[in-house]
Design a protein around this motif. Structure first.
Motif, short mmCIF file in Angstrom:
data_model
loop_
_atom_site.label_atom_id
_atom_site.label_comp_id
_atom_site.label_asym_id
_atom_site.label_seq_id
_atom_site.Cartn_x
_atom_site.Cartn_y
_atom_site.Cartn_z
N PHE A 53 0.84 -1.19 0.00
CA PHE A 53 0.00 0.00 0.00
C PHE A 53 0.88 1.24 0.00
O PHE A 53 1.82 1.34 0.80
N THR A 54 0.59 2.18 -0.89
CA THR A 54 1.25 3.48 -0.77
C THR A 54 0.57 4.21 0.37
O THR A 54 -0.66 4.21 0.50
N ILE A 55 1.36 4.82 1.22
CA ILE A 55 0.80 5.51 2.39
C ILE A 55 1.25 6.96 2.40
O ILE A 55 2.30 7.32 1.84
N VAL A 56 0.44 7.78 3.03
CA VAL A 56 0.72 9.21 3.15
C VAL A 56 1.01 9.49 4.61
O VAL A 56 0.09 9.52 5.44
N GLY A 91 9.05 13.81 7.95
CA GLY A 91 9.39 12.41 7.68
C GLY A 91 9.52 11.55 8.91
O GLY A 91 10.20 10.52 8.89
N LEU A 92 8.87 11.94 10.01
CA LEU A 92 9.02 11.21 11.27
C LEU A 92 8.53 9.77 11.15
O LEU A 92 9.16 8.85 11.68
N PHE A 93 7.42 9.56 10.45
CA PHE A 93 6.84 8.21 10.35
C PHE A 93 7.82 7.25 9.68
O PHE A 93 8.15 6.20 10.23
N GLU A 94 8.28 7.61 8.49
CA GLU A 94 9.14 6.69 7.76
C GLU A 94 10.51 6.53 8.41
O GLU A 94 11.09 5.44 8.41
N ARG A 95 11.05 7.61 8.99
CA ARG A 95 12.36 7.49 9.64
C ARG A 95 12.31 6.56 10.83
O ARG A 95 13.27 5.86 11.13
N MET A 123 6.28 -4.34 6.73
CA MET A 123 7.50 -3.56 6.55
C MET A 123 7.18 -2.23 5.89
O MET A 123 6.45 -2.17 4.89
N VAL A 124 7.72 -1.16 6.45
CA VAL A 124 7.58 0.18 5.89
C VAL A 124 8.87 0.52 5.17
O VAL A 124 9.97 0.26 5.69
N GLY A 125 8.76 1.10 3.98
CA GLY A 125 9.98 1.47 3.27
C GLY A 125 9.74 1.97 1.87
O GLY A 125 8.64 2.44 1.54
N ALA A 155 -0.19 7.85 9.76
CA ALA A 155 -0.15 7.75 8.31
C ALA A 155 -1.46 7.12 7.87
O ALA A 155 -2.15 6.47 8.66
N ARG A 156 -1.80 7.33 6.61
CA ARG A 156 -3.01 6.73 6.06
C ARG A 156 -2.70 6.11 4.71
O ARG A 156 -1.75 6.52 4.03
#
Length: 434
Positions: free
Chosen positions: A82-85, A91-95, A113-115, A208-209
């Protein structure tokens, strides 16, 4: 596989999109290479970053094997992506979560897994780009094209063997995805993804959504009136700070609900004033009417009833009659002909959309902005805007229509231009010449 991908993805579309991002791509036997230049601009390598025809075929085959998809979800029997926003700033979520594999427990563990996006998602996004090349003219894409060159130079200096160009593109796009894998069949991957996002928000305050990367959703507003810096004129009017702040919040918002309500607040700013002005005008007309006599008690009582009715409405509703006030604001400050022209310049299909469709989640009726009866148009416009607003702010269970976050965003997004252009006219109408 649904038409959303099959109608978009093809080898030619992918290569067209890729060339909009990677300008130095060179064709070679069996595929493509990205030349890597040194500080003097001389190519020092042409075999470190490659894209093989066999790799393209593998990715296309994988995309065709999906069981379902939307613009932001890609689902296979044993996995989904899923692409997430991310909704946190900087960039706190992805970091915080990127690159860490979260594996569940039990006989059928689910892995998250997020990336960076997979090769499949990269190819899909570039195919989307090929269909909307105007997106690549946004200034941010110039930055991404420059980043391709910098990343290529860094790779040339740090890796020993070749690397796929798709991996380089995945790195530089800034797109974030959530991958979900399960060994069990018949899994609701979207439900699992949303559950992961809830846990991240609950335990780490990271929000994130699921949604389309804004990088690939350029607003049509940019082609309506946005100009280059050299042609930009300074303002010739000043505007109220409160109105400007609401408007800026709407422009900057990435959540449709916040965007719509921010523009609505511009109109709401004048509700009390126009409502009171209207009451004063009703009283003035009453006492200046030739039939009115201050010596007749019934004439005085009629005026009192007008005032009492307005005061009773205010008391019962906890404020002015909002629908009436909204229509008064539209009557006083909004030019329907200009509103239609703005909407047609923004998206030629919107006028027909409003005429042929109500707003289902709000229970709002159809709106024909080109009716000859302008009074009827203003009344219909006020009711549609007001019902959408009510659906956004009323979340109670019951018979009233209400908005479901994210689920109704596509429908809501079509209402935002109507509200935005309305709010712009209200702001401009209150400008003061310098």
């Amino acid at each position: 596989m649904e038409a959303a991908v099959s109608s978009v993805v093809s080898r030619s579309a992918f290569l067209d999109g890729l060339k909009l991002l990677v300008r130095q791509l060179q064709a070679v036997d069996g595929g493509f290479v990205l030349p890597i230049a040194d500080g003097s601009g001389n190519n020092v390598s042409t075999d470190k970053i490659t894209l093989r025809e066999s790799e393209i075929e593998d990715v296309m085959r994988s995309l065709k094997s999906m069981t379902s998809n939307t613009k932001s979800s890609f689902i296979w029997p044993d996995r989904a992506e899923f692409t997430i926003v991310p909704l946190n700033s900087h960039g706190l979520f992805e970091r915080s979560l990127e690159g860490v594999e979260f594996a569940g427990q039990g006989d059928n563990p689910v892995t998250y897994m997020v990336g960076n996006p997979s090769k499949e998602v990269v190819v899909y996004l570039l195919c989307v780009l090929s269909q909307r090349p105007e997106i690549a003219r946004i200034p941010r894409w110039s930055m991404l094209r420059n980043r391709v060159r910098r990343s290529a130079a860094h790779i040339a200096a740090t890796i020993g063997g070749p690397i796929s160009l798709l991996e380089v593109v995945a790195e530089i796009l800034y797109t974030v995805t959530l991958r979900v894998e399960s060994t069990r069949g018949g899994v609701d991957y979207e439900n699992l993804a949303n559950s992961f996002l809830f846990h991240a928000a609950y335990n780490m305050d990271l929000a994130a959504r699921i949604g389309v990367d804004p990088l690939f959703e350029a607003s049509n507003i940019q082609k309506v009136r946005r100009i280059s810096g050299t042609a930009f004129d300074p303002p010739r009017q000043t505007y109220g700070s409160d109105l400007i702040h609401h408007y800026l919040m709407g422009v900057a918002a990435e959540i449709p609900l916040l965007e719509y309500l921010s523009f609505y607040h511009v109109a709401e700013h004048y509700f009390e004033k126009v409502f009171n002005d209207d009451l004063v005008e009703q009283v003035r007309k009453g006492i200046t009417d030739p039939s009115f006599s201050a010596r007749r008690a019934k004439d005085i009582q009629a005026i009192i009833r007008t005032v009492n009715k307005a005061q009773r409405q205010v008391k019962e509703e906890g404020g002015v009659n909002e629908l009436r006030a909204l229509q008064l604001v539209i009557d006083r400050f909004v030019d329907i002909e200009r509103l239609v022209a703005d909407l047609e310049a923004y998206d030629g299909y919107l006028i027909a959309h409003y005429r042929e469709n109500g707003v289902q989640f709000a229970g709002a009726s159809k709106l024909d902005l080109k009716l000859a009866d302008e009074e009827a148009v203003r009344s219909s416009l006020a009711r549609r805007i007001y019902k959408v607003r009510n659906a956004l702010v009323h979340a109670k269970e019951g018979d009233l229509p209400k908005y479901a976050p994210f689920a109704h965003d596509t429908e809501l997004s079509k209402e935002i231009p109507l509200m935005r252009f309305t709010s712009e006219q209200i702001i401009i109408a209150h400008g003061k010449v310098l």
